[in-house]
Design a protein around this motif. Structure first.
Motif: not given
Length: 229
Positions: A56-61, A173-174, A216-217
């Motif tokens: 799990v990577i949180l992309d804050e950009e 890319y969900e 997660e999905s």
């Protein structure tokens, strides 16, 4: 009195019959419980194995300019252009209400558009590419990415050259149901439910790098199941 006694004899049920039936019912229930426990254990094991392939990577950009929240369905995509600002070029996506969004690269676009948007864009780019000569480098990149995604062919160079590269990262890319991996100077974008001519070594590289997701999905698990069969 005789009639009452005779009736009791005729309607008598041996207590041993009830006992056998009771034991049989309990045995079936216990067997079903054991099967349920085993299934839960197997499911838990499979989930744990799949979770080990996820990061799990949180992309804050900020991923785009004037991004429209996905909670509100935006109007249909009706056109696309290459927008230039000095030496920089962007993909400009134009919608039916006249508003537009700009993205530096295709992967940024995938983070905020829906599957319906993606399919509309593919139809537009395909129609334009076949009717006009492309002069912008980004045009060729966009058409190449979409063609690889929607029209994969085993003889395409992007698939034939897999052995020459190593997977550097792999993302899901969900919002549009696309997963992509990056090799040296090459991005390959794929629909999550579609099978592509991936080499076993490429799939191994992808799994070793782990699937990078924002959360997660079920889509992530289904994708991993498809690739690990």
């Amino acid at each position: 009195m005789f009639d009452k006694a005779f009736k009791r004899v005729n309607t008598f049920v041996d207590f041993r019959t009830d006992l056998v039936e009771g034991n049989s019912k309990r045995a079936r229930e216990e067997l079903e419980q054991e099967r349920t426990k085993k299934q839960k254990a197997d499911d838990h094991k499979e989930t744990a194995e799949l979770q080990s392939l996820i990061e799990v990577i949180l992309d804050e950009e900020e991923i785009a300019i004037d991004v429209v929240p996905l909670a509100t369905k935006p109007p249909t995509i009706v056109d696309w252009k290459i927008h230039k600002e000095g030496k920089r070029s962007y993909y400009q996506i134009v919608r039916a209400d006249g508003k537009s969004q700009m993205y530096k690269v295709f992967s940024q676009m995938l983070k905020s558009i829906s599957r319906e948007d993606l399919e509309d864009l593919y139809k537009l780019v395909k129609a334009k590419y076949k009717s006009t000569r492309q002069v912008e480098e980004l045009d060729l990149f966009l058409w190449g990415d979409l063609k690889t995604m929607f029209e994969p062919h085993v003889e395409d160079q992007v698939w034939k050259n897999q052995q020459d590269y190593k997977v550097l990262d792999w993302n899901l890319y969900e919002s549009c149901g696309v997963h992509s991996f990056r090799m040296k100077h090459v991005y390959i974008h794929m629909l999550v439910e579609k099978r592509y001519p991936l080499m076993p070594s490429t799939i191994t590289d992808m799994l070793n790098k782990k699937l990078q997701i924002d959360y997660e999905s079920e889509m992530a698990y289904q994708l991993l199941k498809l690739l690990t069969k």
